[in-house]
Write an enzyme that holds these catalytic residues in place. Structure first.
Site, PDB file in Angstrom:
ATOM      1  N   ASN A   8      -1.835   5.690 -26.427  1.00  0.00           N
ATOM      2  CA  ASN A   8      -1.889   4.423 -27.147  1.00  0.00           C
ATOM      3  C   ASN A   8      -1.307   3.349 -26.237  1.00  0.00           C
ATOM      4  OD1 ASN A   8      -1.513   2.193 -28.812  1.00  0.00           O
ATOM      5  ND2 ASN A   8      -0.779   3.383 -30.554  1.00  0.00           N
ATOM      6  N   ARG A  85      -6.516   5.092 -28.350  1.00  0.00           N
ATOM      7  CA  ARG A  85      -6.618   3.859 -29.124  1.00  0.00           C
ATOM      8  C   ARG A  85      -7.417   2.852 -28.306  1.00  0.00           C
ATOM      9  NH1 ARG A  85      -2.178  -0.784 -29.295  1.00  0.00           N
ATOM     10  NH2 ARG A  85      -3.070  -2.170 -30.866  1.00  0.00           N
ATOM     11  N   HIS A 173      -5.124  -3.924 -35.432  1.00  0.00           N
ATOM     12  CA  HIS A 173      -4.114  -3.013 -35.986  1.00  0.00           C
ATOM     13  C   HIS A 173      -4.712  -2.096 -37.048  1.00  0.00           C
ATOM     14  CE1 HIS A 173      -0.944  -6.098 -34.576  1.00  0.00           C
ATOM     15  NE2 HIS A 173      -0.948  -5.081 -33.737  1.00  0.00           N
ATOM     16  N   HIS A 200       2.239  -5.567 -40.486  1.00  0.00           N
ATOM     17  CA  HIS A 200       2.488  -4.782 -39.274  1.00  0.00           C
ATOM     18  C   HIS A 200       3.199  -5.712 -38.298  1.00  0.00           C
ATOM     19  CE1 HIS A 200       1.468  -1.771 -36.054  1.00  0.00           C
ATOM     20  NE2 HIS A 200       1.672  -2.860 -35.331  1.00  0.00           N
ATOM     21  N   GLY A 204       3.121  -6.845 -31.119  1.00  0.00           N
ATOM     22  CA  GLY A 204       1.927  -7.420 -31.705  1.00  0.00           C
ATOM     23  C   GLY A 204       2.139  -7.445 -33.208  1.00  0.00           C
ATOM     24  N   ARG A 233       2.571 -13.637 -27.623  1.00  0.00           N
ATOM     25  CA  ARG A 233       1.345 -14.328 -28.017  1.00  0.00           C
ATOM     26  C   ARG A 233       1.638 -15.411 -29.047  1.00  0.00           C
ATOM     27  NH1 ARG A 233      -2.000  -9.052 -29.498  1.00  0.00           N
ATOM     28  NH2 ARG A 233      -0.071  -7.962 -28.938  1.00  0.00           N
ATOM     29  N   ARG A 276      15.251  -7.539 -31.162  1.00  0.00           N
ATOM     30  CA  ARG A 276      16.627  -7.041 -31.202  1.00  0.00           C
ATOM     31  C   ARG A 276      17.559  -7.964 -30.421  1.00  0.00           C
ATOM     32  NH1 ARG A 276      14.720  -1.263 -29.060  1.00  0.00           N
ATOM     33  NH2 ARG A 276      13.565  -2.773 -27.798  1.00  0.00           N
ATOM     34  N   GLY A 319       7.436  -1.830 -35.381  1.00  0.00           N
ATOM     35  CA  GLY A 319       8.794  -1.762 -34.864  1.00  0.00           C
ATOM     36  C   GLY A 319       9.766  -2.711 -35.531  1.00  0.00           C
ATOM     37  N   GLU A 322       9.829  -2.037 -39.582  1.00  0.00           N
ATOM     38  CA  GLU A 322      10.527  -0.817 -39.991  1.00  0.00           C
ATOM     39  C   GLU A 322      12.024  -0.849 -39.706  1.00  0.00           C
ATOM     40  OE1 GLU A 322       8.519   2.322 -37.891  1.00  0.00           O
ATOM     41  OE2 GLU A 322       6.548   1.584 -38.529  1.00  0.00           O
ATOM     42  N   GLU A 368       0.016   5.586 -35.743  1.00  0.00           N
ATOM     43  CA  GLU A 368      -1.316   5.465 -35.175  1.00  0.00           C
ATOM     44  C   GLU A 368      -1.712   6.732 -34.430  1.00  0.00           C
ATOM     45  OE1 GLU A 368      -1.366   0.664 -34.250  1.00  0.00           O
ATOM     46  OE2 GLU A 368      -0.279   2.003 -32.892  1.00  0.00           O
TER      47      GLU A 368
END
Length: 386
Positions: A8, A85, A173, A200, A204, A233, A276, A319, A322, A368
């Site tokens: 992926n 992917r 996604h 999501h 990205g 982006r 983070r 990421g 969650e 995924e």
């Protein structure tokens, strides 16, 4: 043991998994090379998790490191299938399929639509073909989940011939949304059949309006650039800004680099694309970047609810979705008019259910790689029957 290997390749990472082939693939090992660029790091999801700094690393280098790290587990004679992917499948590829030369040639034509992903996705296929020449190579398409959008959610207000040429909203996604809806179908079937918004949120980022398990709206459009601001982006942008950049003498290559590589959280903060680090920073620019990110998620949440005519549940994945309670809290606070209210303790603990109002709020780790492994297993089983 027959093994399935999944790759992926994202914009800033290369994830992998090794599964034992079976009716339901069994995970044996997974990991990734993350933060591609000057500070790449190999992460193996062992017990305990292991990390190894790599320094400067690109996608091809990442694959070499991964193969070296798992060589003991990944005997080449044992790999019977490799799942890939593929970000862009255009209007033609609506389901996983075996990758052969005509298909790969067609997929290469979509590289200009997903320049951060498609070339690297196809490089992974080429390398895997050489390493595992006897293995079945299967492509799984991020755009496939969104096939069948209502026309009004699929088009732009341009002359109609552009739509016929393929200039339309594809959405991305899709593997993540496929996993989320599949998980709900097993664990919460009534909810899966309702009005669902999935966010999501990662390097990205996108959101999807889902009714009865089908995509009816997405924040992403013609490319993976549209919609929410992301790590590097820009997200939604007035097309006049592009015209302005052209008038200022910037080339299309320079503009592409700015929009895909230097914008989003990185561009707004001037510090980093990593959420983070931004959350830990005291810099006012970091807070401004986060505030814009949250503002756009809240704005698109309202839009997705409008598309659906209401919302029964909101799911966070990816990421950031969650693992960042503060971001989830800032998105939800003040959204009572949609029935969204937060259980602060559950949210702080990254619990699976974090809602306290009439509209459910869930945190579901996406997968995924499992979607890809299942697709490879199905292809292998189908070919065995033939």
């Amino acid at each position: 043991m027959s093994l399935i290997f999944t790759l992926n390749a994202g914009s800033s990472s290369v994830k992998f998994s090794i599964y034992a082939h079976g009716s339901e693939p069994k995970l044996l090992l997974e990991g990734q090379v993350e933060e591609l660029g000057p500070n790449a790091e190999l992460v193996l999801q062992t017990h305990p998790k292991t990390r190894r700094p790599l320094g400067q690393m690109d996608h091809q280098g990442a694959l070499a490191v991964i193969l070296q790290a798992v060589s003991a587990e990944l005997g080449r004679d044992k790999v019977v299938g490799v799942g890939h992917r593929i970000v862009h499948g255009g209007t033609e590829f609506a389901a996983p399929l075996r990758l052969d030369e005509p298909v790969l040639k067609r997929l290469a034509e979509f590289s200009t639509l997903a320049p951060l992903h498609q070339p690297f996705n196809l490089q992974m296929v080429e390398t895997a073909q050489k390493l595992f020449p006897q293995a079945v190579q299967v492509g799984c398409f991020d755009t496939a989940f969104h096939q069948g959008h209502p026309w009004v959610n699929d088009t732009f207000a341009l002359p109609r011939y552009f739509y016929e040429e393929g200039v339309r909203r594809y959405g991305f996604h899709g593997l993540s949304y496929d996993y989320i809806t599949g998980t709900l179908a097993k664990e919460r079937p009534a909810l899966r059949a309702s009005k669902l918004v999935v966010a999501h949120l990662g390097n990205g980022a996108s959101m999807c309006a889902i009714r009865d398990g089908r995509s009816v709206g997405s924040t992403m459009g013609f490319t993976a650039l549209d919609g929410l601001p992301m790590g590097t982006r820009c997200g939604q942008l007035d097309p006049g800004v592009i015209l302005y950049m052209l008038d200022q003498g910037r080339t299309s290559e320079e503009i592409t680099h700015i929009l895909f590589k230097e914008s989003g959280l990185k561009g707004l903060s001037g510090i980093t694309h990593d959420m983070r680090s931004l959350l830990a920073s005291d810099a006012p620019e970091a807070e401004q970047a986060i505030s814009y990110y949250v503002f756009r998620i809240r704005r698109e949440l309202g839009a997705m609810a409008a598309i659906l005519g209401g919302i029964d549940a909101l799911v966070f994945c990816g990421g950031v979705g969650e693992n960042a309670p503060e971001i989830r809290a800032r998105v939800i606070n003040g959204m009572d008019f949609l029935g969204l209210s937060l259980d602060e303790a559950a949210n702080a603990n990254n619990a699976a259910e974090i809602g306290a109002g009439r509209t459910e709020i869930l945190v579901i780790p996406t997968n995924e790689e499992l979607i890809m492994a299942r697709a490879v297993a199905e292809q292998l089983d189908a070919e065995a029957v033939i």
